[in-house]
Design an enzyme around this catalytic site. Structure first.
Site, PDB file in Angstrom:
ATOM      1  N   ARG A 110     -39.395  30.453  25.200  1.00 57.32           N
ATOM      2  CA  ARG A 110     -40.335  29.506  24.578  1.00 57.32           C
ATOM      3  C   ARG A 110     -41.296  30.241  23.662  1.00 57.32           C
ATOM      4  O   ARG A 110     -41.682  29.747  22.613  1.00 57.32           O
ATOM      5  CB  ARG A 110     -41.126  28.755  25.663  1.00 57.32           C
ATOM      6  CG  ARG A 110     -40.332  27.646  26.294  1.00 57.32           C
ATOM      7  CD  ARG A 110     -41.160  26.903  27.303  1.00 57.32           C
ATOM      8  NE  ARG A 110     -41.793  25.734  26.673  1.00 57.32           N
ATOM      9  CZ  ARG A 110     -42.286  24.727  27.361  1.00 57.32           C
ATOM     10  NH1 ARG A 110     -42.239  24.745  28.666  1.00 57.32           N
ATOM     11  NH2 ARG A 110     -42.831  23.716  26.766  1.00 57.32           N
ATOM     12  N   ASP A 170     -48.135   9.559  22.350  1.00 55.55           N
ATOM     13  CA  ASP A 170     -48.252   9.388  23.816  1.00 55.55           C
ATOM     14  C   ASP A 170     -49.121   8.166  24.134  1.00 55.55           C
ATOM     15  O   ASP A 170     -48.852   7.430  25.088  1.00 55.55           O
ATOM     16  CB  ASP A 170     -48.886  10.635  24.447  1.00 55.55           C
ATOM     17  CG  ASP A 170     -48.267  11.904  23.911  1.00 55.55           C
ATOM     18  OD1 ASP A 170     -47.674  12.657  24.691  1.00 55.55           O
ATOM     19  OD2 ASP A 170     -48.370  12.142  22.683  1.00 55.55           O
ATOM     20  N   ARG A 173     -47.069   5.124  23.731  1.00 59.93           N
ATOM     21  CA  ARG A 173     -46.180   4.963  24.889  1.00 59.93           C
ATOM     22  C   ARG A 173     -46.957   4.418  26.087  1.00 59.93           C
ATOM     23  O   ARG A 173     -46.471   3.548  26.819  1.00 59.93           O
ATOM     24  CB  ARG A 173     -45.556   6.318  25.264  1.00 59.93           C
ATOM     25  CG  ARG A 173     -44.507   6.775  24.288  1.00 59.93           C
ATOM     26  CD  ARG A 173     -44.059   8.192  24.571  1.00 59.93           C
ATOM     27  NE  ARG A 173     -42.944   8.564  23.712  1.00 59.93           N
ATOM     28  CZ  ARG A 173     -42.649   9.811  23.368  1.00 59.93           C
ATOM     29  NH1 ARG A 173     -43.398  10.812  23.814  1.00 59.93           N
ATOM     30  NH2 ARG A 173     -41.615  10.067  22.594  1.00 59.93           N
ATOM     31  N   HIS A 197     -50.563  17.584  23.769  1.00 58.72           N
ATOM     32  CA  HIS A 197     -49.355  16.769  23.606  1.00 58.72           C
ATOM     33  C   HIS A 197     -48.277  17.527  24.388  1.00 58.72           C
ATOM     34  O   HIS A 197     -47.578  18.376  23.854  1.00 58.72           O
ATOM     35  CB  HIS A 197     -48.991  16.641  22.119  1.00 58.72           C
ATOM     36  CG  HIS A 197     -47.624  16.048  21.893  1.00 58.72           C
ATOM     37  ND1 HIS A 197     -47.289  14.778  22.285  1.00 58.72           N
ATOM     38  CD2 HIS A 197     -46.498  16.564  21.337  1.00 58.72           C
ATOM     39  CE1 HIS A 197     -46.027  14.533  21.964  1.00 58.72           C
ATOM     40  NE2 HIS A 197     -45.529  15.603  21.393  1.00 58.72           N
TER      41      HIS A 197
HETATM   42  N1  LIG Z   1     -45.899  15.768  17.652  1.00 55.07           N
HETATM   43  C1  LIG Z   1     -45.053  14.852  18.109  1.00 55.07           C
HETATM   44  O1  LIG Z   1     -45.447  13.839  18.700  1.00 55.07           O
HETATM   45  C2  LIG Z   1     -43.580  15.068  17.860  1.00 55.07           C
HETATM   46  C3  LIG Z   1     -42.627  14.095  18.192  1.00 55.07           C
HETATM   47  C4  LIG Z   1     -41.293  14.352  17.929  1.00 55.07           C
HETATM   48  C5  LIG Z   1     -40.901  15.580  17.371  1.00 55.07           C
HETATM   49  N2  LIG Z   1     -41.862  16.504  17.084  1.00 55.07           N
HETATM   50  C6  LIG Z   1     -41.532  17.817  16.498  1.00 55.07           C
HETATM   51  O2  LIG Z   1     -41.254  17.647  15.107  1.00 55.07           O
HETATM   52  C7  LIG Z   1     -40.454  18.740  14.678  1.00 55.07           C
HETATM   53  C8  LIG Z   1     -39.266  18.204  13.904  1.00 55.07           C
HETATM   54  O3  LIG Z   1     -38.379  17.540  14.762  1.00 55.07           O
HETATM   55  P1  LIG Z   1     -36.962  17.044  14.211  1.00 55.07           P
HETATM   56  O4  LIG Z   1     -36.296  16.341  15.333  1.00 55.07           O
HETATM   57  O5  LIG Z   1     -37.145  16.352  12.916  1.00 55.07           O
HETATM   58  O6  LIG Z   1     -36.231  18.455  13.964  1.00 55.07           O
HETATM   59  P2  LIG Z   1     -35.047  18.729  12.950  1.00 55.07           P
HETATM   60  O7  LIG Z   1     -34.442  20.020  13.368  1.00 55.07           O
HETATM   61  O8  LIG Z   1     -34.186  17.518  12.834  1.00 55.07           O
HETATM   62  O9  LIG Z   1     -35.778  18.916  11.534  1.00 55.07           O
HETATM   63  C9  LIG Z   1     -36.534  20.016  11.202  1.00 55.07           C
HETATM   64  C10 LIG Z   1     -36.316  20.264   9.713  1.00 55.07           C
HETATM   65  O10 LIG Z   1     -37.232  21.283   9.282  1.00 55.07           O
HETATM   66  C11 LIG Z   1     -36.561  21.992   8.250  1.00 55.07           C
HETATM   67  N3  LIG Z   1     -37.251  23.274   8.026  1.00 55.07           N
HETATM   68  C12 LIG Z   1     -37.290  24.363   8.835  1.00 55.07           C
HETATM   69  N4  LIG Z   1     -38.060  25.321   8.271  1.00 55.07           N
HETATM   70  C13 LIG Z   1     -38.516  24.815   7.109  1.00 55.07           C
HETATM   71  C14 LIG Z   1     -39.395  25.300   6.110  1.00 55.07           C
HETATM   72  N5  LIG Z   1     -39.922  26.531   6.195  1.00 55.07           N
HETATM   73  N6  LIG Z   1     -39.654  24.522   5.040  1.00 55.07           N
HETATM   74  C15 LIG Z   1     -39.102  23.287   4.937  1.00 55.07           C
HETATM   75  N7  LIG Z   1     -38.295  22.758   5.878  1.00 55.07           N
HETATM   76  C16 LIG Z   1     -38.007  23.521   6.940  1.00 55.07           C
HETATM   77  C17 LIG Z   1     -35.126  22.114   8.748  1.00 55.07           C
HETATM   78  O11 LIG Z   1     -34.229  22.401   7.692  1.00 55.07           O
HETATM   79  C18 LIG Z   1     -34.909  20.739   9.362  1.00 55.07           C
HETATM   80  O12 LIG Z   1     -34.317  19.835   8.455  1.00 55.07           O
HETATM   81  C19 LIG Z   1     -40.058  19.516  15.941  1.00 55.07           C
HETATM   82  O13 LIG Z   1     -40.933  20.620  16.084  1.00 55.07           O
HETATM   83  C20 LIG Z   1     -40.304  18.503  17.048  1.00 55.07           C
HETATM   84  O14 LIG Z   1     -40.539  19.113  18.298  1.00 55.07           O
HETATM   85  C21 LIG Z   1     -43.176  16.275  17.299  1.00 55.07           C
END
Ligand SMILES: NC(=O)c1ccc[n+]([C@@H]2O[C@H](COP(=O)([O-])OP(=O)(O)OC[C@H]3O[C@@H](n4cnc5c(N)ncnc54)[C@H](O)[C@@H]3O)[C@@H](O)[C@H]2O)c1
Length: 338
Positions: A110, A170, A173, A197
């Site tokens: 992690r 959250d 939800r 979160h």
């Molecule tokens: N905060 C919240 O409540 C919440 C909820 C859901 C997901 N998330 C987070 O959101 C993030 C995205 O989730 P996802 O399911 O869309 O992931 P995903 O893997 O589908 O998409 C991530 C994207 O980021 C792009 N990427 C990586 N490095 C990059 C950079 N330097 N510049 C531009 N693009 C870049 C990748 O090419 C990819 O398309 C994850 O960290 C996930 O844990 C947060």
């Protein structure tokens, strides 16, 4: 000489000079066009609050594909310009939403993943700073609270301009599960999840009400007071386990976070002063300092305007402090101090 005073004075000048310009277009740049970024873009296009939506992703083909697909729906939703952009698009953006992230690699710890995601956030912030953007930056990538702190430390921007999506999802939800249990419209349920979160988050039951009637009074009026201690615990467990549950089924969560992001971004574009539990760097509020954590904040075109100081119970306040400690430990381990 009073250096603290000079520092506060200089920071206030910086904050003033960074106030989002009224003449900025209602332009939202989404960095990361994965499941979350693309779904957010779709929801934002339907909402109509933005004039321009710009998608940026390292995977240009993915961004191009989403842009084309979204643009083909234009006859059916409000006018909006949608295109794939690059770092020059930060110049006149009013809001930049960062959903870029990397998934955990096989065998990766992690902490290693955290380090990789922190360096992604830092490099995006470098590009944003380089073009002297005055946008409000919202971090969505996980772990959102720690990465918000990383973005702040790296940019040295005023805290009002960089915050995380925090526990807005959250809290949605939480409202949903309460409404299901109570058989009442979710829009009449007002409730907040505070803290990280993540696993150490907490339900602010003392602030929870149905149309202004405290949840405790509400359940008693329904003759359900006896079962409430167990039911309320179950509701909170459902909130906490939602992401695990959904990811188990479909690999990612994207719809509700997309909608939650529209809600946050709309508060900036429409200057609505909405109360949202975003992840904000506290500077003494709730007795906490130098930690990005979710508490009720007022969000406007200036980003976070202020923190709402709610009357939490002793137990809730203690849980908030415990959650802050978890985040501080995580930040320490990222910096190699843990
Ligand atoms: N905060 C919240 O409540 C919440 C909820 C859901 C997901 N998330 C987070 O959101 C993030 C995205 O989730 P996802 O399911 O869309 O992931 P995903 O893997 O589908 O998409 C991530 C994207 O980021 C792009 N990427 C990586 N490095 C990059 C950079 N330097 N510049 C531009 N693009 C870049 C990748 O090419 C990819 O398309 C994850 O960290 C996930 O844990 C947060």
């Amino acid at each position: 000489m009073n250096y603290d005073f000079i520092l506060v004075f200089l920071l206030s000048i910086k904050a003033e000079s960074m106030s989002p310009n009224i003449s900025l277009p209602r332009k939202v740049v989404i960095v990361g066009a994965g499941a979350v970024g693309a779904t957010f873009a779709y929801a934002l296009a339907q909402d109509g609050a933005a004039e321009t939506i710009c998608l940026i992703d390292n995977n240009e083909k993915l961004a191009d594909g989403h842009v084309a697909d979204l643009a083909h729906g234009l006859p059916y939703y409000p006018s909006v310009s949608i295109y794939r952009g690059d770092s020059q698009d930060y110049v006149d953006a009013q809001v930049i939403v960062i959903t870029a992230g990397s998934a955990q690699r096989p065998g990766e710890s992690r902490l290693e993943l955290l380090k990789r995601n922190a360096s992604i956030i830092e490099s995006i912030m470098d590009d944003i700073i380089e073009v002297q953007s005055r946008a409000v930056v919202i971090i969505v990538s996980n772990p959102v609270d720690v990465l918000t702190q990383v973005a702040l430390d790296h940019s040295r921007w005023p805290r009002s301009h960089i915050f995380g999506s925090g526990t807005v999802l959250d809290s949605a939800r939480f409202r949903y599960f309460i409404s299901k249990e109570m058989g009442v419209d979710v829009k009449s349920v007002h409730a907040y999840i505070l803290g990280e979160h993540g696993d150490s988050e907490l339900p602010a039951w003392s602030l929870t009400n149905v149309a202004g009637v405290s949840i405790q009074k509400y359940v008693e009026s329904k003759g359900r007071g006896d079962e409430w201690p167990e039911k309320s615990q179950r509701i909170f467990e459902s909130v906490k386990n939602s992401a695990y549950h959904i990811i188990n089924y479909k690999g990612a969560t994207n719809f509700a976070i997309g909608q939650a992001m529209v809600h946050i971004v709309r508060a900036i574009l429409r200057d609505s002063h909405s109360v949202l539990t975003v992840s904000y760097q506290l500077k003494g509020e709730y007795g906490l300092k130098d930690v990005c954590i979710s508490v009720p904040c007022i969000v406007s075109k200036h980003g976070v305007e202020s923190v709402l100081t709610a009357d939490l119970t002793e137990e809730e306040l203690q849980a908030l402090h415990q959650s802050a400690q978890v985040l501080k430990e995580s930040l320490k381990s990222l910096k190699g101090e843990g």
